[in-house]
Design a protein around this motif. Structure first.
Motif, PDB file in Angstrom:
ATOM      1  N   LEU A 263      -5.478 -50.153 -36.411  1.00 50.76           N
ATOM      2  CA  LEU A 263      -6.420 -49.271 -35.840  1.00 50.76           C
ATOM      3  C   LEU A 263      -7.249 -49.731 -34.221  1.00 50.76           C
ATOM      4  O   LEU A 263      -7.517 -49.335 -33.514  1.00 50.76           O
ATOM      5  CB  LEU A 263      -7.723 -48.700 -36.542  1.00 50.76           C
ATOM      6  N   PHE A 264      -7.483 -51.236 -34.604  1.00 51.27           N
ATOM      7  CA  PHE A 264      -7.876 -52.015 -33.549  1.00 51.27           C
ATOM      8  C   PHE A 264      -6.765 -52.536 -32.647  1.00 51.27           C
ATOM      9  O   PHE A 264      -6.888 -52.770 -31.410  1.00 51.27           O
ATOM     10  CB  PHE A 264      -8.849 -53.077 -33.979  1.00 51.27           C
ATOM     11  N   ASP A 265      -5.794 -53.222 -33.331  1.00 55.14           N
ATOM     12  CA  ASP A 265      -4.806 -54.158 -32.699  1.00 55.14           C
ATOM     13  C   ASP A 265      -4.160 -53.330 -31.584  1.00 55.14           C
ATOM     14  O   ASP A 265      -3.644 -53.825 -30.515  1.00 55.14           O
ATOM     15  CB  ASP A 265      -3.945 -54.610 -33.867  1.00 55.14           C
ATOM     16  N   GLU A 266      -3.857 -52.091 -31.964  1.00 54.07           N
ATOM     17  CA  GLU A 266      -2.978 -51.246 -30.824  1.00 54.07           C
ATOM     18  C   GLU A 266      -3.719 -50.819 -29.842  1.00 54.07           C
ATOM     19  O   GLU A 266      -3.120 -50.419 -28.559  1.00 54.07           O
ATOM     20  CB  GLU A 266      -2.321 -49.831 -31.711  1.00 54.07           C
ATOM     21  N   LYS A 267      -4.969 -50.850 -29.633  1.00 56.63           N
ATOM     22  CA  LYS A 267      -5.802 -50.662 -28.560  1.00 56.63           C
ATOM     23  C   LYS A 267      -6.165 -51.916 -27.537  1.00 56.63           C
ATOM     24  O   LYS A 267      -6.670 -51.834 -26.477  1.00 56.63           O
ATOM     25  CB  LYS A 267      -7.068 -49.995 -28.909  1.00 56.63           C
ATOM     26  N   MET A 268      -5.793 -53.193 -28.245  1.00 54.66           N
ATOM     27  CA  MET A 268      -5.997 -54.452 -27.401  1.00 54.66           C
ATOM     28  C   MET A 268      -5.478 -54.523 -26.025  1.00 54.66           C
ATOM     29  O   MET A 268      -4.172 -54.066 -25.957  1.00 54.66           O
ATOM     30  CB  MET A 268      -5.523 -55.573 -28.401  1.00 54.66           C
ATOM     31  N   GLY A 269      -6.140 -54.823 -24.990  1.00 48.40           N
ATOM     32  CA  GLY A 269      -5.738 -55.145 -23.638  1.00 48.40           C
ATOM     33  C   GLY A 269      -4.503 -56.181 -23.664  1.00 48.40           C
ATOM     34  O   GLY A 269      -4.525 -56.750 -24.821  1.00 48.40           O
ATOM     35  N   ASP A 270      -3.397 -55.899 -22.931  1.00 47.52           N
ATOM     36  CA  ASP A 270      -2.132 -56.926 -22.689  1.00 47.52           C
ATOM     37  C   ASP A 270      -1.023 -56.640 -23.963  1.00 47.52           C
ATOM     38  O   ASP A 270      -0.542 -57.546 -24.246  1.00 47.52           O
ATOM     39  CB  ASP A 270      -2.911 -58.452 -22.821  1.00 47.52           C
ATOM     40  N   THR A 271      -1.110 -55.410 -24.502  1.00 52.03           N
ATOM     41  CA  THR A 271      -0.308 -55.095 -25.557  1.00 52.03           C
ATOM     42  C   THR A 271       0.198 -53.587 -25.064  1.00 52.03           C
ATOM     43  O   THR A 271      -0.284 -52.799 -24.342  1.00 52.03           O
ATOM     44  CB  THR A 271      -0.815 -54.982 -26.870  1.00 52.03           C
ATOM     45  N   VAL A 272       1.457 -53.607 -25.731  1.00 49.16           N
ATOM     46  CA  VAL A 272       1.931 -52.152 -25.892  1.00 49.16           C
ATOM     47  C   VAL A 272       2.505 -51.927 -27.312  1.00 49.16           C
ATOM     48  O   VAL A 272       2.777 -52.880 -28.046  1.00 49.16           O
ATOM     49  CB  VAL A 272       3.066 -51.870 -24.858  1.00 49.16           C
ATOM     50  N   HIS A 273       2.402 -50.549 -27.761  1.00 52.45           N
ATOM     51  CA  HIS A 273       2.773 -50.572 -29.025  1.00 52.45           C
ATOM     52  C   HIS A 273       3.776 -49.091 -29.055  1.00 52.45           C
ATOM     53  O   HIS A 273       3.770 -48.186 -28.447  1.00 52.45           O
ATOM     54  CB  HIS A 273       1.761 -50.134 -29.963  1.00 52.45           C
ATOM     55  N   MET A 274       4.741 -49.011 -30.067  1.00 54.40           N
ATOM     56  CA  MET A 274       5.551 -47.948 -30.253  1.00 54.40           C
ATOM     57  C   MET A 274       5.595 -47.599 -31.679  1.00 54.40           C
ATOM     58  O   MET A 274       5.338 -48.350 -32.568  1.00 54.40           O
ATOM     59  CB  MET A 274       7.006 -48.439 -29.962  1.00 54.40           C
ATOM     60  N   ALA A 275       5.674 -46.245 -31.790  1.00 51.81           N
ATOM     61  CA  ALA A 275       5.460 -45.707 -33.087  1.00 51.81           C
ATOM     62  C   ALA A 275       6.955 -45.130 -33.441  1.00 51.81           C
ATOM     63  O   ALA A 275       7.266 -44.239 -32.666  1.00 51.81           O
ATOM     64  CB  ALA A 275       4.513 -44.710 -33.273  1.00 51.81           C
TER      65      ALA A 275
END
Length: 363
Positions: free
Chosen positions: A296-308
């Motif tokens: 819930l927090f980690d995917e919003k962190m700057g310097d990241t991308v996420h894929m589902a």
């Protein structure tokens, strides 16, 4: 009561779900989050909305699932009926033990998701928000002292969300106009996808707290390449590390993980759509400055991308476009802070986590 709790209740009620007189609102939480439930209840009462509280218990959920045979898993009719008659939902996470479900067979978890897929889809069409109440267990997972973790959580969720929206809108517009996305991180991630015709969305606190991402859906058959999700995934009470996926024609054709690969396999085998990407997201919340093993927090962190992998989000897919359909939607994260870049239609728009509209881009 802690003024940070009262402030968050106000944000949830007035900003996230926009509660009005006569609304039927369900608040689901574990006992650890009672202070936030009480603060929300007061705000809902002041606005004339009706309140139903729902006890969330991971211990009870684990006991039930372990005792039940997989062939007996069916749709929860009471949950379905409640979902159909509710106007807005507030879900509060407050973990006593993040790994409570670690001994529940993955097959039972996926069967439960399949059985309740229609209920989930109905809920997604309502007003809803998911938030976090800080607990000692979450602080321990994040390897932080309790009071420091509490400050981290409130800083991430009690923000000026209109200001965050305006900042993210710069990238939302760029992604919305793009056709091809190319993401590279070191020598372990090199992946391309087509997003032409899809809608980019600006996540600014209407559904997830914390918010702070821009996300879209790839055209399902367009994903090509390899990605290493180098940040751990904690899901279904287990930790999956160094997930590696290889895509051909939009489908996962190879996969591996250093830890709990069987859980990854079970998720991919849920249904046909689970082997395709449903979401590409770019983290932009600078208030989240560290990894805490909480998606819930980690995917919003700057310097990241996420894929589902799995289900595409409805707001990303206009009428007439193909939406990836699945009973699962599982996000995984790539660190983009070093030796990384994002290209839109051949133009580098982010390098080592810094966007072209931010100071330090290209430095």
């Amino acid at each position: 009561m802690d003024p940070r709790i009262e402030r968050h209740a106000e944000i949830l009620v007035d900003y996230s779900i926009e509660a009005e007189a006569g609304d039927e609102v369900v608040v689901s939480a574990a006992p650890e989050a009672e202070d936030l439930v009480v603060a929300i209840a007061e705000k809902l009462g002041e606005r004339g909305a009706n309140l139903t509280t729902k006890l969330s218990s991971s211990r009870a959920g684990r006991a039930h699932m372990n005792a039940k045979d997989e062939e007996d898993i069916t749709e929860n009719a009471v949950e379905r009926a409640m979902t159909e008659t509710t106007d807005a939902f507030v879900y509060i996470r407050s973990n006593r033990n993040s790994y409570e479900f670690s001994d529940v067979p993955p097959e039972k978890m996926t069967a439960t998701q399949r059985a309740n897929k229609e209920t989930s889809e109905i809920r997604m069409g309502k007003r809803w928000v998911l938030t976090q109440f800080p607990t000692e267990a979450d602080a321990q997972n994040a390897e932080m002292p309790t009071d420091v973790y509490e400050g981290f959580v409130w800083n991430a969720i009690n923000r000026d969300w209109q200001e965050q929206y305006d900042h993210q809108a710069q990238f939302t517009e760029m992604l919305d106009e793009a056709s091809e996305v190319h993401i590279v991180s070191g020598d372990t991630t090199d992946i391309r996808m087509n997003v032409e015709g899809m809608r980019a969305a600006n996540d600014h606190g209407k559904h997830n707290m914390p918010a702070g991402e821009v996300f879209t859906a790839p055209n399902p058959e367009s994903v090509e390449g390899e990605v290493l999700f180098d940040m751990p995934l904690v899901t279904r009470g287990r930790e999956v590390t160094n997930v590696r996926l290889v895509f051909e024609g939009g489908e996962v054709v190879e996969h591996s993980a250093d830890k709990n690969e069987d859980l990854l396999t079970a998720m991919l085998d849920t249904d046909e759509g689970a082997r395709r990407l449903g979401e590409l997201g770019i983290g932009m919340n600078r208030g989240i400055d560290r990894f805490t093993k909480n998606m819930l927090f980690d995917e919003k962190m700057g310097d990241t991308v996420h894929m589902a992998i799995g289900r595409a989000i409805d707001e990303n897919v206009p009428e007439g476009k193909e939406a990836n359909d699945s009973a699962v939607h599982t996000d995984m994260i790539v660190d983009m802070s070093e030796d990384s870049y994002i290209e839109l239609d051949g133009e580098v728009v982010q390098r080592d986590g810094t966007f072209k509209f931010e100071d330090g881009f290209g430095a």
